[in-house]
Design a protein around this motif. Structure first.
Motif, short mmCIF file in Angstrom:
data_model
loop_
_atom_site.label_atom_id
_atom_site.label_comp_id
_atom_site.label_asym_id
_atom_site.label_seq_id
_atom_site.Cartn_x
_atom_site.Cartn_y
_atom_site.Cartn_z
N ASP A 138 0.69 -1.54 -0.06
CA ASP A 138 0.20 0.53 -0.03
C ASP A 138 0.96 1.63 -0.48
OD1 ASP A 138 -1.98 -1.91 0.12
OD2 ASP A 138 -2.43 -2.03 2.58
N ALA A 139 1.99 0.94 -0.27
CA ALA A 139 3.59 2.33 -0.45
C ALA A 139 2.86 3.19 -0.68
CB ALA A 139 4.34 1.98 0.55
N LYS A 140 3.03 4.17 -1.21
CA LYS A 140 3.31 5.03 -2.72
C LYS A 140 4.05 5.26 -2.86
CE LYS A 140 -0.82 7.94 -1.26
NZ LYS A 140 -1.25 9.22 -1.32
N GLN A 141 4.23 5.13 -3.97
CA GLN A 141 5.78 5.31 -4.92
C GLN A 141 6.19 6.85 -4.95
OE1 GLN A 141 5.80 4.22 -9.38
NE2 GLN A 141 7.29 3.00 -9.07
N ASP A 142 7.71 6.62 -4.99
CA ASP A 142 8.25 8.34 -5.17
C ASP A 142 7.84 8.78 -6.57
OD1 ASP A 142 11.50 7.57 -3.31
OD2 ASP A 142 9.58 8.05 -2.64
N GLU A 143 7.71 10.18 -6.07
CA GLU A 143 6.91 10.90 -7.25
C GLU A 143 8.30 11.17 -7.57
OE1 GLU A 143 5.87 15.60 -7.40
OE2 GLU A 143 6.64 15.08 -5.59
N LEU A 144 7.82 11.91 -9.41
CA LEU A 144 8.92 11.02 -10.52
C LEU A 144 9.26 12.21 -10.72
CD1 LEU A 144 7.02 8.39 -13.35
CD2 LEU A 144 8.88 8.24 -11.26
N THR A 145 10.15 13.03 -10.29
CA THR A 145 11.22 13.83 -10.93
C THR A 145 12.31 13.66 -11.93
OG1 THR A 145 12.39 14.12 -9.30
CG2 THR A 145 11.17 14.95 -8.58
N ASP A 146 12.59 15.20 -12.75
CA ASP A 146 13.68 15.33 -13.30
C ASP A 146 14.86 15.11 -12.75
OD1 ASP A 146 13.87 17.79 -11.64
OD2 ASP A 146 14.45 19.51 -13.08
N TYR A 147 15.03 14.27 -11.20
CA TYR A 147 16.91 14.39 -10.96
C TYR A 147 16.52 12.61 -10.30
CZ TYR A 147 14.18 14.89 -6.17
OH TYR A 147 13.24 15.48 -5.63
N ASN A 148 14.91 12.23 -11.05
CA ASN A 148 15.78 11.08 -10.30
C ASN A 148 14.82 9.78 -11.49
OD1 ASN A 148 12.57 11.09 -10.17
ND2 ASN A 148 12.84 11.26 -8.08
N SER A 149 14.26 10.10 -12.78
CA SER A 149 13.77 9.67 -13.97
C SER A 149 14.17 10.23 -15.15
CB SER A 149 12.33 8.98 -13.91
OG SER A 149 12.31 10.60 -13.46
N CYS A 150 14.39 9.22 -15.80
CA CYS A 150 14.48 9.48 -17.27
C CYS A 150 13.47 9.35 -18.46
CB CYS A 150 15.98 9.72 -18.18
SG CYS A 150 17.18 10.32 -17.65
#
Length: 376
Positions: A138-150
């Motif tokens: 049930d834990a939420k995934q970390d928010e996708l940002t410009d510094y952790n995903s491409c």
């Protein structure tokens, strides 16, 4: 003079290779094994004797020798190279259209295994993306940002070439003539920079597939693929796609000791028992005959000499011939490791080894802090 135990200890630094057995495989350089001698690990002794010598050093492939270290340390470098150096790889695949013959899950798996490359400093700048814990669905995934995903996109549609079959020669079967975009390659993945990635990534080194010619799928007119992928940082311990190396292995330096002269036709046969370049043939000189009685009267004939034992694969072929039984001894140097590192493209091969050294030091510092905390 060195003691008898010292001479025995030096002789055991080689692993013996016999026709059917291997000897001296157990380590004997631990404290208390030899009476009156202390072989405990010493930092200053390690600094003075450890050596690293590169044999080949290319961007994606390097070979080097690491000498005067213990097997446990060499294996630690190998395991870190395989499983603990972070890289960027495709983790999430969002398929909007796939009418090819490849199923969605197979297509996603193929995309995940495509190694990526780009601006090294920018990739190092990217942070880890932490997903939900396995024990907490049930834990939420970390928010996708410009510094952790491409983000990369793939959109390819197969069409008839030049308007259709009418313009193709009768009986033509070459798909390159009949169709357009019939093969989907890794180079069709297009990076879409977002936010600070525009400034952090060098425009001359965009994020892309390390090998643009990797075939993803084949299609025919009317079929198309449209998808978006997200690439995150990870380590090979979690999944093989994050491993920065195609292979990272080591072997011990082979030794070939010719204890009795091998001359004439036997020398040529002996050379054929090894890979090319390991054994050389040289003419017997007067000095050779003067130093060894077995060579008297054989001046001018060829004799076998060891030229480059590093090329040997230790096949033991020479031990299968009875004429060489008492003339040669095979072995391996226990503390001479020949590493071979092949990078998948995101790291330079020599940088990978330096990074493994840095990570091992970090692990040692962590253990040291833990021990200090226990003794307080």
């Amino acid at each position: 003079m060195p003691s008898l135990t010292s001479l025995t200890f030096l002789s055991l630094q080689r692993v013996g290779i016999n026709a059917e057995t291997v000897t001296n495989v157990s380590s004997t350089d631990f404290p208390g094994h030899w009476p009156g001698e202390d072989h405990s690990w010493d930092l200053e002794h390690f600094k003075q004797h450890v050596q690293v010598q590169f044999h080949t050093n290319h961007e994606l492939d390097s070979s080097f020798s690491l000498t005067r270290i213990d097997t446990s340390l060499a294996n630690a470098f190998r395991r870190i190279l395989l499983a603990e150096i972070p890289t960027l790889a495709i983790e999430s695949v969002f398929i909007f259209q796939n009418t090819s013959v490849i199923q969605d899950e197979v297509l996603a798996h193929r995309l995940g295994l495509i190694p990526l490359c780009g601006d090294r400093s920018a990739i190092s700048w990217l942070k880890w993306h932490r997903g939900p814990a396995h024990d907490d669905p049930d834990a939420k995934q970390d928010e996708l940002t410009d510094y952790n995903s491409c983000v990369l996109e793939l959109e390819v549609a197969c069409e008839w070439a030049d308007g259709g079959l009418a313009k193709a020669a009768q009986g033509e079967t070459n798909p390159d003539v009949l169709y357009k975009n019939h093969s989907v390659y890794a180079r069709d993945l297009i990076w879409k920079p977002v936010g600070r990635q525009h400034d952090k990534f060098d425009k001359a080194q965009p994020l892309k597939a390390a090998n643009p010619d990797i075939l993803i799928a084949k299609m025919r007119p009317g079929q198309s693929i449209r998808l978006v992928v997200h690439a995150f940082k990870g380590i090979g311990m979690d999944h093989a796609k994050f491993s920065p190396v195609a292979t990272a292995s080591y072997r011990l330096l082979p030794t070939i000791d010719i204890v009795r002269p091998i001359v004439g036709a036997e020398a040529k046969k002996f050379a054929r028992c090894f890979p090319k370049g390991v054994i050389a043939l040289e003419k017997v000189t007067r000095d050779d005959a003067r130093k060894n009685k077995e060579l008297e009267g054989k001046e001018g004939e060829v004799k076998a000499v060891v030229k480059d034992p590093m090329r040997d694969t230790v096949s033991r072929e020479c031990l299968r011939h009875p004429e060489f039984k008492d003339k040669v001894k095979l072995g391996r140097v226990r503390d001479h490791f020949i590493f071979r590192v092949e990078s998948t493209g995101q790291w330079a091969s020599d940088e990978l080894f330096l990074e493994s050294v840095r990570l091992l030091r970090v692990k040692c510092e962590r253990v040291k802090r833990g021990l200090e905390a226990l003794t307080r």
